[in-house]
Design a protein around this motif. Structure first.
Motif, short mmCIF file in Angstrom:
data_model
loop_
_atom_site.label_atom_id
_atom_site.label_comp_id
_atom_site.label_asym_id
_atom_site.label_seq_id
_atom_site.Cartn_x
_atom_site.Cartn_y
_atom_site.Cartn_z
N ARG A 1 -2.94 11.70 -5.18
CA ARG A 1 -2.53 12.80 -4.88
C ARG A 1 -2.89 12.85 -3.33
NH1 ARG A 1 -6.29 16.35 -3.96
NH2 ARG A 1 -8.06 15.24 -4.97
N LEU A 2 -3.70 12.23 -2.61
CA LEU A 2 -4.07 12.32 -1.36
C LEU A 2 -2.99 11.52 -0.48
CD1 LEU A 2 -7.81 11.80 -1.32
CD2 LEU A 2 -6.69 13.92 -0.75
N GLY A 3 -2.07 10.86 -1.08
CA GLY A 3 -1.19 9.95 -0.55
C GLY A 3 -1.58 8.44 0.19
N LEU A 4 -2.58 8.26 -0.34
CA LEU A 4 -3.40 6.89 0.07
C LEU A 4 -2.84 5.78 -0.56
CD1 LEU A 4 -6.99 8.04 0.89
CD2 LEU A 4 -4.97 7.80 2.57
N LEU A 5 -2.22 6.00 -1.93
CA LEU A 5 -1.75 5.07 -2.97
C LEU A 5 -0.45 5.59 -3.27
CD1 LEU A 5 -4.41 3.88 -5.37
CD2 LEU A 5 -3.70 2.61 -3.50
N VAL A 6 0.40 4.45 -3.16
CA VAL A 6 1.85 4.86 -3.98
C VAL A 6 2.11 4.27 -5.24
CG1 VAL A 6 4.39 4.76 -3.39
CG2 VAL A 6 2.75 5.34 -1.47
N GLU A 7 2.60 4.51 -6.04
CA GLU A 7 2.91 3.82 -7.34
C GLU A 7 4.36 3.25 -7.22
OE1 GLU A 7 2.24 4.62 -12.15
OE2 GLU A 7 2.56 6.44 -10.86
N THR A 8 4.21 2.09 -7.80
CA THR A 8 5.35 1.28 -7.68
C THR A 8 5.80 0.72 -9.14
OG1 THR A 8 4.17 -1.16 -7.45
CG2 THR A 8 4.87 0.25 -5.42
N ASP A 9 6.74 -0.22 -9.31
CA ASP A 9 7.30 -0.44 -10.60
C ASP A 9 6.12 -1.21 -11.59
OD1 ASP A 9 9.76 1.10 -10.44
OD2 ASP A 9 10.79 -0.79 -9.78
N THR A 10 5.63 -2.28 -10.22
CA THR A 10 4.47 -3.22 -11.33
C THR A 10 3.02 -2.72 -11.00
OG1 THR A 10 4.64 -4.39 -9.05
CG2 THR A 10 6.14 -4.93 -10.95
N GLY A 11 2.81 -1.67 -9.99
CA GLY A 11 1.55 -1.42 -9.83
C GLY A 11 1.29 -0.59 -8.72
N TYR A 12 0.40 -0.51 -7.73
CA TYR A 12 0.23 0.47 -6.57
C TYR A 12 0.09 -0.13 -5.56
CZ TYR A 12 -1.62 3.29 -10.53
OH TYR A 12 -1.73 4.10 -11.56
N SER A 13 0.54 0.43 -4.22
CA SER A 13 0.06 -0.27 -3.11
C SER A 13 -0.21 0.85 -2.07
CB SER A 13 1.54 -0.75 -2.36
OG SER A 13 2.38 0.28 -2.19
N PHE A 14 -0.95 0.68 -0.93
CA PHE A 14 -1.28 1.52 -0.05
C PHE A 14 -0.02 2.00 0.72
CE2 PHE A 14 -5.26 -1.06 -0.46
CZ PHE A 14 -6.07 0.04 -0.52
N SER A 15 -0.19 3.19 0.97
CA SER A 15 0.87 3.91 1.56
C SER A 15 1.29 3.65 2.99
CB SER A 15 0.70 5.56 1.56
OG SER A 15 -0.39 5.72 2.30
N HIS A 16 0.41 3.14 3.78
CA HIS A 16 0.61 2.26 4.87
C HIS A 16 -0.43 1.20 5.39
CE1 HIS A 16 1.27 1.87 9.34
NE2 HIS A 16 2.22 2.83 9.21
N GLU A 17 -0.16 0.11 6.11
CA GLU A 17 -0.97 -0.90 6.33
C GLU A 17 -2.13 -0.38 7.12
OE1 GLU A 17 -2.61 -4.69 6.65
OE2 GLU A 17 -1.09 -3.79 5.33
N ARG A 18 -2.18 0.60 7.58
CA ARG A 18 -3.21 1.15 8.38
C ARG A 18 -4.47 1.71 7.37
NH1 ARG A 18 -1.12 4.00 13.90
NH2 ARG A 18 -0.47 2.34 14.89
N VAL A 19 -3.92 2.31 6.36
CA VAL A 19 -4.66 2.73 5.34
C VAL A 19 -5.28 1.67 4.67
CG1 VAL A 19 -4.56 3.93 3.24
CG2 VAL A 19 -3.35 4.79 4.74
N ARG A 20 -4.68 0.69 4.11
CA ARG A 20 -5.30 -0.62 3.81
C ARG A 20 -6.22 -1.25 4.68
NH1 ARG A 20 -6.06 -5.67 3.93
NH2 ARG A 20 -4.75 -5.90 5.86
N ARG A 21 -6.09 -1.17 5.96
CA ARG A 21 -7.03 -1.86 6.55
C ARG A 21 -8.18 -0.86 6.95
NH1 ARG A 21 -2.61 -3.50 10.95
NH2 ARG A 21 -3.08 -1.51 11.56
N ALA A 22 -8.02 0.49 6.98
CA ALA A 22 -9.18 1.40 7.23
C ALA A 22 -10.03 1.38 5.83
CB ALA A 22 -8.57 2.80 7.36
#
Length: 186
Positions: A34-55
């Motif tokens: 909901r906050l846009g930090l994760l994005v759903e993909t076909d196989t799972g989830y990924s962070f919306s941006h590399e900076r989010v993952r690093r943070a």
């Protein structure tokens, strides 16, 4: 992140009711989506941006990071046991030297078999960084030998010569140890 890996990593260490365990995971996941930090993909989830993952990663303490890497490594090991690069990465981050060496070795062997010379050299260099203890000398010799062969195929003669020089020094050290052992046996 693959759904199956995420499920195993997020599973509580101690058994609790399915509803309670999956409920907190689903609430957290939904909030992050909901906050846009994760994005759903076909196989799972990924962070919306590399900076989010690093943070997010940067906010974890060292022991939390090691525990998270340990849980991911265990999940990957059971679900995708041939993902040597991924397993090497996570076991290295857990400070599990033995498992890291095992999977980096496997990744190097696979890269070598596929004639992916640069990838194999990266793995061999990582192994050499880990194999720095006195008791590692015989294994280090073997890694240097494999690395020297790859360097020869890649036409990197100077680096190959440096690997061979270190092999010669290790062989002399190991030979001395072998002679000492034989003398003690006599």
């Amino acid at each position: 992140v693959d759904y199956d890996i995420l499920t195993r990593v997020c599973a509580p260490a101690e058994p609790i009711s399915d509803l309670e365990g999956s409920g907190s995971y689903l609430l957290a996941t939904n909030d992050l989506l909901r906050l846009g930090l994760l994005v759903e993909t076909d196989t799972g989830y990924s962070f919306s941006h590399e900076r989010v993952r690093r943070a997010v990663y940067g906010r974890l303490g060292p022991s939390q990071r090691r525990e998270l890497h340990h849980r991911v490594a265990q999940a990957v090991e059971s679900l995708f046991p041939k993902q040597f690069d991924l397993l090497a990465h996570h076991y290295t981050a857990t400070d599990n030297r033995e498992r890291a060496i095992h999977y980096i070795s496997r990744a190097a062997e696979r890269a070598s078999e596929l004639f992916a010379h640069q990838a194999a050299l990266v793995h061999y260099d990582r192994l050499l960084d880990l194999l720095s203890q006195t008791e590692d000398r015989a294994t280090r010799y073997d890694v240097l030998s494999s690395r020297a062969e790859i360097l020869g195929w890649a036409g990197e003669r100077t680096a190959q010569g440096q690997a061979i020089d270190e092999m010669i020094q290790l062989a002399e050290d190991l030979k001395g140890k072998m002679l000492n052992c034989h003398a003690l046996d006599a």
